[in-house]
Design an enzyme around this catalytic site. Structure first.
Site, PDB file in Angstrom:
ATOM      1  CG  HIS A   3      -3.095   8.468   3.348  1.00  0.00           C
ATOM      2  ND1 HIS A   3      -4.374   8.784   2.978  1.00  0.00           N
ATOM      3  CD2 HIS A   3      -2.751   7.364   2.602  1.00  0.00           C
ATOM      4  CE1 HIS A   3      -4.797   7.922   2.056  1.00  0.00           C
ATOM      5  NE2 HIS A   3      -3.835   7.070   1.808  1.00  0.00           N
ATOM      6  CG  HIS A  12      -5.376   2.879   3.783  1.00  0.00           C
ATOM      7  ND1 HIS A  12      -4.877   1.844   3.030  1.00  0.00           N
ATOM      8  CD2 HIS A  12      -5.267   3.982   3.023  1.00  0.00           C
ATOM      9  CE1 HIS A  12      -4.463   2.326   1.870  1.00  0.00           C
ATOM     10  NE2 HIS A  12      -4.693   3.623   1.831  1.00  0.00           N
ATOM     11  CE1 TYR A  45      -3.502  -1.562   0.145  1.00  0.00           C
ATOM     12  CE2 TYR A  45      -3.145  -1.224   2.490  1.00  0.00           C
ATOM     13  CZ  TYR A  45      -2.914  -0.863   1.173  1.00  0.00           C
ATOM     14  OH  TYR A  45      -2.104   0.216   0.900  1.00  0.00           O
ATOM     15  CD  GLU A  94      -8.062   4.546   0.809  1.00  0.00           C
ATOM     16  OE1 GLU A  94      -7.523   5.602   1.168  1.00  0.00           O
ATOM     17  OE2 GLU A  94      -7.684   3.908  -0.174  1.00  0.00           O
TER      18      GLU A  94
HETATM   19  C1  GLA Z   1      -4.407   5.550  -0.818  1.00  0.00           C
HETATM   20  C2  GLA Z   1      -3.996   6.312  -2.003  1.00  0.00           C
HETATM   21  C3  GLA Z   1      -3.062   5.505  -2.810  1.00  0.00           C
HETATM   22  C4  GLA Z   1      -1.882   5.077  -1.964  1.00  0.00           C
HETATM   23  C5  GLA Z   1      -2.369   4.327  -0.776  1.00  0.00           C
HETATM   24  C6  GLA Z   1      -1.263   3.968   0.175  1.00  0.00           C
HETATM   25  O1  GLA Z   1      -5.337   4.614  -1.111  1.00  0.00           O
HETATM   26  O2  GLA Z   1      -5.071   6.770  -2.774  1.00  0.00           O
HETATM   27  O3  GLA Z   1      -2.624   6.250  -3.915  1.00  0.00           O
HETATM   28  O4  GLA Z   1      -1.164   6.203  -1.541  1.00  0.00           O
HETATM   29  O5  GLA Z   1      -3.298   5.067  -0.092  1.00  0.00           O
HETATM   30  O6  GLA Z   1      -0.270   3.213  -0.420  1.00  0.00           O
END
Ligand code: GLA
Length: 361
Positions: free
Chosen positions: A106, A176, A178, A320
């Site tokens: 990331h 990103h 959630y 994502e």
């Molecule tokens: C992404 C990755 C996960 C994790 C999250 C952050 O989705 O694929 O493995 O690293 O970000 O926690």
């Protein structure tokens, strides 16, 4: 300038002010932070017309600074993983920050998610954020200009990405957020439905790096069919239905945390999700070639969320949109190279509507 910008906090040691911009189009309401370009809230009407906040977030800037979950943020320059934290472009090797074991995740130590963006243009229902990423930042080549627009259009949150660089580089931005379609504070998401419009995924090895696997004939396969495995999410099913099955790919990642290969130009969404509690359904459309479905397997351990909500493991899921993980080292994957002077354009949208159930034709 609309009067929908408010101070949210200040970066440590007298650093930059962080603002929050509230977008509202009468149907959706969304709060965006200049810190990380993060979506902090997204209110969507449920089946009774009541607003439900369907994304996780925090109440204070200090909480954002204390977490390492990329909460709601714009991720870059390269979302997901680059193996060995290095890649070669035009015969030159670039060494990145290894912030996920030996790999880069990331964008490195201080990716786009930890930068304060500039709100360029603020409207009632849209905001454009910009960022300048200098040559060599986190090891990546070229001076990169980035703009991300969040726009509420009817029942849809659109995210438009634009970038330009003065050298050839690699670029793979995502968001990103959630999601929890029962409401951000409602706990685990395993009973919410997921559907991915994808026939293949990129299998992973240790460190969640894509690997080539041999098929029955000994041919090397960069992608594997989902057929007959718990990776087959072509029919809507609860996230928890098969996530615990004894399947090596799931064991490696502690659940779903993989890249699915989208069907180019199919006109279909990339993904759908649904909560029977609220009746809220979401469809995701994108022009990117892949999507990481991350079931929040290791979300636990972050600060208390908005209003004191506890966000444990699997209390939110991410969709994502992206180039495939480790593309800079994988000439067999769609290219993530952004050529000097060329404009990068990409769009992902999240549409919200209500249903009694999620139908699977
Ligand atoms: C992404 C990755 C996960 C994790 C999250 C952050 O989705 O694929 O493995 O690293 O970000 O926690």
């Amino acid at each position: 300038m609309e009067n929908n910008t408010a101070a949210f906090g200040r970066m440590p040691d007298g650093g930059a002010q962080v603002d929050q911009i509230t977008l509202d189009n009468g149907w959706l309401r969304c709060q965006v932070l200049t810190y990380g370009g993060a979506v902090r809230s997204l209110e969507v009407p449920d089946r009774d017309g009541r607003p439900v906040d369907v994304v996780l977030g925090f109440d204070t800037l200090e909480d954002y600074l204390a977490q390492d979950k990329y909460m709601g943020a714009i991720v870059g320059r390269y979302a997901n993983r680059i193996a060995g934290a290095r890649f070669t472009l035009h015969d030159k090797e670039y060494v990145l920050c290894a912030n996920d074991g030996p790999n880069s995740l990331h964008g490195g130590a201080v990716g786009f998610d930890k930068r304060v963006w500039t709100a360029e243009e603020v409207k009632q229902d849209a905001v454009t954020l910009s960022l300048a990423s200098p040559d060599g930042e986190e090891g990546y080549p070229g001076n990169l200009e980035v703009r991300v627009t969040y726009q509420l259009y009817q029942d849809t949150l659109r995210i438009l990405y634009w970038a330009r660089c003065d050298q050839d580089t690699v670029f793979n931005p995502t968001n990103h957020s959630y999601f929890n379609l029962s409401g951000h504070a409602s706990g685990r998401v395993e009973d919410q439905h997921i559907r991915l419009f994808s026939d293949h995924y990129t299998p992973i090895g240790p460190g969640l790096i894509p690997v080539r696997t041999a098929d029955g004939d000994g041919c090397e396969m960069p992608v594997l069919p989902v057929d007959g495995t718990p990776m087959d999410l072509r029919r809507a099913q609860p996230i928890g239905a098969r996530i615990g099955e004894d399947f090596p790919q799931l064991a490696l990642a502690g659940g779903y945390d993989h890249n699915w290969v989208l069907r180019p130009n199919s006109g279909l969404p990339a993904a759908m999700a649904f909560s029977k509690n609220t009746g809220i359904a979401m469809s995701v459309h994108t022009d990117m070639p892949g999507i990481q479905f991350y079931a929040g397997n290791f979300l636990g351990g972050c600060p208390a969320g908005k209003g004191g909500a506890a966000y444990g493991d699997r209390c939110g899921f991410c969709l994502e949109t992206q180039f495939f993980p480790d593309s800079p080292n994988r000439p067999d994957f769609p290219s993530c190279v952004l050529r000097a002077g060329e404009e990068f354009h990409s769009q992902t949208s999240y549409r919200f509507f209500c249903r009694d159930s999620i139908d699977t034709p």
